[in-house]
Scaffold this active site. Structure first.
Site, PDB file in Angstrom:
ATOM      1  N   GLU A   1      -6.764  -3.695  -6.945  1.00 42.75           N
ATOM      2  CA  GLU A   1      -6.812  -2.276  -6.584  1.00 42.75           C
ATOM      3  C   GLU A   1      -5.384  -1.763  -6.717  1.00 42.75           C
ATOM      4  O   GLU A   1      -4.547  -1.949  -5.837  1.00 42.75           O
ATOM      5  CB  GLU A   1      -7.336  -2.111  -5.162  1.00 42.75           C
TER       6      GLU A   1
ATOM      7  N   ASP B   1      -1.521   5.038   5.370  1.00 45.48           N
ATOM      8  CA  ASP B   1      -0.853   3.764   5.152  1.00 45.48           C
ATOM      9  C   ASP B   1       0.190   3.491   6.216  1.00 45.48           C
ATOM     10  O   ASP B   1       0.877   4.399   6.693  1.00 45.48           O
ATOM     11  CB  ASP B   1      -0.197   3.723   3.767  1.00 45.48           C
TER      12      ASP B   1
END
Length: 291
Positions: free
Chosen positions: A42, A53
């Site tokens: 990915e 994140d």
């Protein structure tokens, strides 16, 4: 007919990395992952200040951006790389605001396909432009990776599962930032996995966020998921190599060696998954209809 991204009968493995971190090593990293039996890379086109994140991936993105990594540079690298890969498939992740806002959906879908990516995940795609992008991906035959949460409504779960035909639905283990572990563990996702599979039985369910150890892979398999997505833990080894002057490929190889457990199948788990990873040379796949 197209080759599925994840194998049947054992837990698949996807690894998240930011393209460009470290600079000029994507091919080396991908070849190592390919040889090690990882199913999907990915690969993120780096973008700054991601709200989903944690600090490890944010620092990785900052290093990649400082090295000049863009969607165009990533596509150029992929075009050279993907024909050389034996089993590893690349699912490209691109942020709409940073990388796609000013691009034509049809032209972008065509460019991603020509670069050899097996699927595209558009991060933070606004609802108002979603139909145009979904139509462009459909017209190009480029599968879409969709996302959902355990707390998503039944309607959202169904849409995510059906929209990911040919790719996989990314079940984010919990609200929060990448690298953090769900409070009740990954096994508690079994009901959500079952709901997604009911909505679209042929679409793989991949679980991410907080997956960083062999025990986590066991828990994801016990929940009946088709694959686990490892992100922050892998990126942290890249960062360790960067700060300590070590080779990033060898650091990541050591991490994967520690991660790969040998376990019997779970007879009571939905789908009966095993977490054993099989070397590329001995793994077989069954074809399923393309979407």
């Amino acid at each position: 007919m197209s080759e599925p991204l994840f194998p049947d009968g054992r837990l698949g493995l996807a690894l998240f990395l930011n393209a460009g971190d470290p600079a000029a090593r994507l091919a080396d990293l991908a070849h190592m992952l390919d040889a090690h039996g990882v199913d999907v890379l990915e690969l993120a086109v780096p973008f700054p200040h991601s709200p989903t994140d944690g600090p490890v991936i944010r620092r990785s993105a900052a290093r990649a951006l400082a090295a000049g990594t863009t969607l165009d540079t990533v596509l150029a690298e992929l075009a050279d790389l993907t024909p050389q890969l034996t089993r590893l498939k690349v699912a490209l992740l691109a942020d709409w605001s940073h990388s796609l806002r000013h691009r034509d959906p049809a032209a972008t879908a065509r460019a991603v396909t020509r670069a050899g990516a097996a699927a595209l995940l558009v991060h933070a795609l606004p609802p108002r432009v979603r139909p145009a992008w979904q139509q462009a991906l459909h017209d190009e035959g480029l599968p879409e990776v969709t996302t959902c949460y355990p707390a998503s409504t039944p309607e959202v779960l169904t849409a995510a599962a059906r929209g990911a035909a040919g790719a996989y639905v990314y079940l984010v283990a919990h609200y929060g930032r990448s690298g953090t572990t769900p409070a009740h563990g990954h096994r508690a996702l079994a009901d959500t996995v079952a709901a997604l599979r009911t909505a679209a039985p042929a679409v793989p369910v991949a679980v991410g966020f907080g997956v960083k150890s062999a025990a986590d892979l066991d828990a994801v398999a016990a929940a009946g998921a088709d694959a686990a997505i490892v992100g922050s833990a892998a990126v942290a080894r890249i960062e360790h190599a960067h700060t300590e002057g070590l080779d990033a490929v060898e650091e990541l190889r050591a991490f994967l060696t520690d991660l790969r457990p040998t376990r019997p199948p779970y007879p009571d788990a939905p789908g009966g998954r095993t977490t054993t990873l099989t070397p590329a040379s001995t793994t077989t796949r069954e074809e399923q209809p393309a979407c």
